[in-house]
Design a protein around this motif. Structure first.
Motif, PDB file in Angstrom:
ATOM      1  N   ILE A  93       0.841  -1.202   0.000  1.00  0.00           N
ATOM      2  CA  ILE A  93       0.000   0.000   0.000  1.00  0.00           C
ATOM      3  C   ILE A  93       0.875   1.251   0.000  1.00  0.00           C
ATOM      4  CG2 ILE A  93      -1.610   1.364   1.394  1.00  0.00           C
ATOM      5  CD1 ILE A  93      -2.828  -1.321   2.336  1.00  0.00           C
ATOM      6  N   ALA A  94       1.888   1.258   0.869  1.00  0.00           N
ATOM      7  CA  ALA A  94       2.777   2.418   0.961  1.00  0.00           C
ATOM      8  C   ALA A  94       3.523   2.657  -0.348  1.00  0.00           C
ATOM      9  CB  ALA A  94       3.762   2.225   2.114  1.00  0.00           C
ATOM     10  N   LYS A  95       4.044   1.586  -0.928  1.00  0.00           N
ATOM     11  CA  LYS A  95       4.777   1.713  -2.197  1.00  0.00           C
ATOM     12  C   LYS A  95       3.868   2.190  -3.327  1.00  0.00           C
ATOM     13  CE  LYS A  95       8.135  -1.983  -1.274  1.00  0.00           C
ATOM     14  NZ  LYS A  95       8.582  -3.339  -1.691  1.00  0.00           N
ATOM     15  N   THR A  96       2.625   1.759  -3.301  1.00  0.00           N
ATOM     16  CA  THR A  96       1.694   2.060  -4.391  1.00  0.00           C
ATOM     17  C   THR A  96       1.137   3.473  -4.315  1.00  0.00           C
ATOM     18  OG1 THR A  96       1.036  -0.275  -4.445  1.00  0.00           O
ATOM     19  CG2 THR A  96      -0.400   1.278  -5.583  1.00  0.00           C
ATOM     20  N   PHE A  97       0.820   3.940  -3.103  1.00  0.00           N
ATOM     21  CA  PHE A  97       0.031   5.166  -2.979  1.00  0.00           C
ATOM     22  C   PHE A  97       0.740   6.329  -2.276  1.00  0.00           C
ATOM     23  CE2 PHE A  97      -3.041   1.592  -2.959  1.00  0.00           C
ATOM     24  CZ  PHE A  97      -3.689   1.876  -4.161  1.00  0.00           C
ATOM     25  N   LEU A  98       1.867   6.077  -1.607  1.00  0.00           N
ATOM     26  CA  LEU A  98       2.508   7.148  -0.849  1.00  0.00           C
ATOM     27  C   LEU A  98       3.828   7.557  -1.477  1.00  0.00           C
ATOM     28  CD1 LEU A  98       1.899   5.913   2.816  1.00  0.00           C
ATOM     29  CD2 LEU A  98       0.517   7.490   1.468  1.00  0.00           C
ATOM     30  N   GLY A  99       4.187   8.799  -1.240  1.00  0.00           N
ATOM     31  CA  GLY A  99       5.437   9.315  -1.770  1.00  0.00           C
ATOM     32  C   GLY A  99       6.028  10.376  -0.871  1.00  0.00           C
ATOM     33  N   ALA A 120       9.349   5.110   5.308  1.00  0.00           N
ATOM     34  CA  ALA A 120      10.369   4.591   4.385  1.00  0.00           C
ATOM     35  C   ALA A 120      10.150   5.095   2.962  1.00  0.00           C
ATOM     36  CB  ALA A 120      10.376   3.068   4.410  1.00  0.00           C
ATOM     37  N   THR A 121       8.911   5.473   2.640  1.00  0.00           N
ATOM     38  CA  THR A 121       8.617   6.023   1.310  1.00  0.00           C
ATOM     39  C   THR A 121       8.891   7.519   1.237  1.00  0.00           C
ATOM     40  OG1 THR A 121       6.300   6.601   1.773  1.00  0.00           O
ATOM     41  CG2 THR A 121       6.756   4.328   1.087  1.00  0.00           C
ATOM     42  N   GLY A 122       9.198   8.114   2.402  1.00  0.00           N
ATOM     43  CA  GLY A 122       9.403   9.558   2.453  1.00  0.00           C
ATOM     44  C   GLY A 122       8.202  10.303   2.991  1.00  0.00           C
ATOM     45  N   GLN A 148      -4.991  19.045   8.677  1.00  0.00           N
ATOM     46  CA  GLN A 148      -3.765  18.420   8.185  1.00  0.00           C
ATOM     47  C   GLN A 148      -3.839  18.005   6.716  1.00  0.00           C
ATOM     48  OE1 GLN A 148      -0.965  18.386   9.660  1.00  0.00           O
ATOM     49  NE2 GLN A 148      -1.543  18.873  11.779  1.00  0.00           N
ATOM     50  N   LYS A 149      -5.043  17.646   6.248  1.00  0.00           N
ATOM     51  CA  LYS A 149      -5.242  17.204   4.859  1.00  0.00           C
ATOM     52  C   LYS A 149      -4.273  16.081   4.461  1.00  0.00           C
ATOM     53  CE  LYS A 149      -7.066  21.638   3.178  1.00  0.00           C
ATOM     54  NZ  LYS A 149      -7.253  22.213   4.521  1.00  0.00           N
ATOM     55  N   PRO A 150      -4.332  14.942   5.145  1.00  0.00           N
ATOM     56  CA  PRO A 150      -3.394  13.842   4.862  1.00  0.00           C
ATOM     57  C   PRO A 150      -3.731  13.098   3.571  1.00  0.00           C
ATOM     58  CG  PRO A 150      -4.993  13.137   6.474  1.00  0.00           C
ATOM     59  CD  PRO A 150      -5.266  14.598   6.238  1.00  0.00           C
ATOM     60  N   LYS A 151      -2.729  12.417   3.031  1.00  0.00           N
ATOM     61  CA  LYS A 151      -2.931  11.571   1.853  1.00  0.00           C
ATOM     62  C   LYS A 151      -3.594  10.257   2.274  1.00  0.00           C
ATOM     63  CE  LYS A 151      -2.040  10.227  -2.509  1.00  0.00           C
ATOM     64  NZ  LYS A 151      -0.638  10.047  -2.944  1.00  0.00           N
ATOM     65  N   ALA A 152      -3.266   9.789   3.481  1.00  0.00           N
ATOM     66  CA  ALA A 152      -3.803   8.509   3.951  1.00  0.00           C
ATOM     67  C   ALA A 152      -4.017   8.550   5.461  1.00  0.00           C
ATOM     68  CB  ALA A 152      -2.853   7.368   3.584  1.00  0.00           C
ATOM     69  N   ILE A 153      -4.928   7.689   5.916  1.00  0.00           N
ATOM     70  CA  ILE A 153      -5.222   7.543   7.344  1.00  0.00           C
ATOM     71  C   ILE A 153      -5.198   6.061   7.677  1.00  0.00           C
ATOM     72  CG2 ILE A 153      -6.991   7.776   9.142  1.00  0.00           C
ATOM     73  CD1 ILE A 153      -7.966  10.289   7.646  1.00  0.00           C
ATOM     74  N   TYR A 154      -4.462   5.718   8.739  1.00  0.00           N
ATOM     75  CA  TYR A 154      -4.371   4.331   9.192  1.00  0.00           C
ATOM     76  C   TYR A 154      -5.132   4.179  10.499  1.00  0.00           C
ATOM     77  CZ  TYR A 154      -2.352   0.056  11.165  1.00  0.00           C
ATOM     78  OH  TYR A 154      -2.178  -1.184  11.735  1.00  0.00           O
ATOM     79  N   SER A 236      -4.440  -1.417  -8.803  1.00  0.00           N
ATOM     80  CA  SER A 236      -3.248  -0.611  -8.507  1.00  0.00           C
ATOM     81  C   SER A 236      -2.266  -1.381  -7.627  1.00  0.00           C
ATOM     82  CB  SER A 236      -3.659   0.688  -7.811  1.00  0.00           C
ATOM     83  OG  SER A 236      -4.402   1.511  -8.685  1.00  0.00           O
ATOM     84  N   LEU A 237      -2.779  -2.067  -6.610  1.00  0.00           N
ATOM     85  CA  LEU A 237      -1.914  -2.859  -5.732  1.00  0.00           C
ATOM     86  C   LEU A 237      -1.218  -3.968  -6.514  1.00  0.00           C
ATOM     87  CD1 LEU A 237      -4.174  -3.202  -2.559  1.00  0.00           C
ATOM     88  CD2 LEU A 237      -2.015  -1.944  -2.712  1.00  0.00           C
ATOM     89  N   ASN A 238      -1.920  -4.562  -7.459  1.00  0.00           N
ATOM     90  CA  ASN A 238      -1.352  -5.659  -8.255  1.00  0.00           C
ATOM     91  C   ASN A 238      -0.203  -5.196  -9.154  1.00  0.00           C
ATOM     92  OD1 ASN A 238      -2.858  -7.788  -7.260  1.00  0.00           O
ATOM     93  ND2 ASN A 238      -4.517  -7.514  -8.743  1.00  0.00           N
ATOM     94  N   LYS A 239      -0.148  -3.903  -9.439  1.00  0.00           N
ATOM     95  CA  LYS A 239       0.953  -3.377 -10.244  1.00  0.00           C
ATOM     96  C   LYS A 239       2.274  -3.412  -9.477  1.00  0.00           C
ATOM     97  CE  LYS A 239      -1.910  -0.189 -12.976  1.00  0.00           C
ATOM     98  NZ  LYS A 239      -2.211   1.243 -13.273  1.00  0.00           N
ATOM     99  N   VAL A 240       2.175  -3.364  -8.143  1.00  0.00           N
ATOM    100  CA  VAL A 240       3.357  -3.343  -7.286  1.00  0.00           C
ATOM    101  C   VAL A 240       3.607  -4.699  -6.633  1.00  0.00           C
ATOM    102  CG1 VAL A 240       4.405  -2.248  -5.264  1.00  0.00           C
ATOM    103  CG2 VAL A 240       3.046  -0.878  -6.857  1.00  0.00           C
TER     104      VAL A 240
END
Length: 361
Positions: A93-99, A120-122, A148-154, A236-240
Motif C-alpha cells: 500500500i505504501a509503495k503504491t500510494f505514498l510518496g 520509508a517512502t518519504g 492536516q489534509k493527509p494523503k492517507a489515514i491508518y 493498482s496494488l497488483n501493479k506493485v
C-alpha cells in the motif's frame, strides 16, 4: 566517518524480543493463539509436501484461494487479493500510494509497523491520539484531519493495543467526508470483533481493508493476509505486488483454514469466553492496583498502578509466562498487554497476578 547519502533517516519499527519458545512457555506477548491450527491444515500441507513440488514457484494467481476468500469475506473476487501477511500488504500500500512528503495520519497509540513503512517512502507520519480512556473522539478527529489534509489515514479496528472500537457509522462518515484521503483499516482482529467495513468497498474508492490469518486462523508462521478494496485499488496494488511472494505452503494452509471455518469460530468463542472470565477476575484486584481497558480483540490492555509493572512482568516470567510491556510507547507508561489464552492458562495467570498484589513488594 562520511555521511552516506543513500541512507534514509527514519525510526524503524521496534521489534520487541520474542519470548522463549520452550514447550512449557506461555506466550501471551505477541497476540498469537495459544493453540495449534485446524488438523486439516496439517493434512493439506503434508499432502502437498508429498507431491515434491518445492522446486517450482508458487501459484501466481490462486483462483481457488481467491474464491474461498471472496466467499468468506462476502465480497466479489474482484475486491480481493492475498499477500504474504498483512504487513506485506501494508508495505505494498505504501509503495503504491505514498510518496515523498505525503502526510499519513495514524490514530494512536497503535500498531507501529505502518508508520515505519510509510516513512520509508518519504511520507510524514502524524498522530491523532485517543483520549485518556482510549476512546475515539470523532469530532476532534474531523477537525484534526481537515487541518492536516493527509494523503492517507491508518486505523486499526479493533485497535492494537488499546482494544478501541471504531464504529462503522463513524467510519462511514469519515470515508464520505474525506473522499480524497485513502483509509487503511487494519482488521487483523476482525474475527474477535465480528464487525467489518468490508461491505463499503463497493461504494467507496478510498478504502482498503487489511486482514490476517495470524490471529483467529492460528497461522502466524505462514505469513498470509489479504486486502479487500475497490476493483480500481486492487488493480493498482497488483501493479506493485510481487505475485511470487506468497509461498505455496502458505496458500495451501490458507485454503485448508478456510475449509474449516467451524474450527476458527469455536476457537474465537473460547477466547472471548476466557477473556470475559479473565476481566471479571482481574477487576477484583481493584482499580488502585490495576486499571482495565475493556476493548475488543484477543488481548487485554492493563495499566499497572504504583509503578509495579517491571516487578509484575518479572514475577510472571519466573513462571514462564510472558506478557507485553508497553512502557516504551508514548502515553502507555506502566501499561501491559496480555494475550488471552485458554481458560486453564488464564486461570494460572490470574492466580499469579492476584498473589503478586496481595504480597508486599
Amino acid at each position: 566517518m562520511f555521511e552516506n547519502k543513500f541512507i534514509k533517516s527514519f525510526k524503524p519499527y521496534k521489534v520487541v524480543k520474542n519470548s522463549s519458545k520452550k514447550l512449557d512457555t506461555l506466550k501471551l506477548d505477541w497476540n498469537e493463539p495459544t493453540i495449534q491450527p485446524s488438523k486439516k491444515i496439517f493434512f493439506a500441507v503434508k499432502e502437498y509436501l508429498n507431491k515434491e513440488k518445492l522446486n517450482i514457484y508458487p501459484d501466481l494467481k490462486n483462483n481457488e484461494l481467491l474464491k474461498a476468500l471472496s466467499s468468506y469475506a462476502r465480497v466479489s473476487k474482484k475486491h480481493i487479493q492475498y499477500f504474504a501477511g498483512s504487513d506485506a500488504l501494508q508495505e505494498c500500500i505504501a509503495k503504491t500510494f505514498l510518496g515523498e512528503k505525503d502526510k499519513v495520519v495514524l490514530v494512536s497509540p497503535t500498531y507501529d509497523n505502518f508508520r515505519s513503512t510509510a516513512e520509508a517512502t518519504g511520507a510524514k507520519a502524524l498522530f491523532f491520539k485517543l483520549d485518556n480512556n482510549k476512546v475515539f473522539n470523532i469530532e476532534k478527529f474531523i477537525k484534526f484531519t481537515s487541518h492536516q489534509k493527509p494523503k492517507a489515514i491508518y486505523i486499526c479496528n479493533p485497535n492494537n493495543p488499546t482494544g478501541t472500537i471504531f464504529e462503522n457509522s463513524q467510519l462511514k462518515i469519515l470515508f464520505k467526508k474525506f473522499s480524497n484521503t485513502l483509509f487503511i483499516i487494519d482488521e487483523a482482529y476482525y474475527e474477535f470483533y465480528g464487525k467489518s467495513v468490508s461491505q463499503y468497498v463497493k461504494n467507496y474508492n478510498n478504502l482498503i481493508v487489511c486482514r490476517s490469518f495470524s490471529k483467529a486462523f492460528c497461522l502466524a508462521s505462514f505469513r498470509l493476509g489479504y486486502a479487500i478494496a475497490s476493483e480500481d485499488l486492487i488493480i493498482s496494488l497488483n501493479k506493485v505486488r510481487n505475485p511470487k511472494s506468497v509461498p505455496s505452503l502458505s496458500q495451501v494452509a490458507g485454503l485448508a483454514a478456510l475449509s474449516d471455518i467451524e474450527y476458527t469460530e469455536k476457537f474465537v468463542r473460547e477466547v472471548l469466553k476466557s477473556k470475559f472470565k479473565f476481566l471479571k477476575e482481574i477487576k477484583k484486584i481493584g482499580s488502585s492496583e490495576i486499571q482495565v481497558y475493556e476493548g475488543s480483540g484477543n488481548f487485554v490492555l492493563l495499566k499497572i498502578m504504583n509503578k509495579k509493572v517491571d516487578a509484575l512482568i518479572s514475577r510472571l516470567e519466573r513462571e514462564s509466562i510472558f506478557i507485553r510491556n508497553l512502557s516504551h510507547v508514548p502515553g502507555l507508561d506502566n501499561h501491559v498487554r496480555v494475550t488471552i489464552g485458554k481458560p486453564n492458562e488464564m486461570r494460572k495467570v490470574i492466580q499469579i497476578i492476584t498473589t503478586f498484589f496481595k504480597d508486599k513488594i
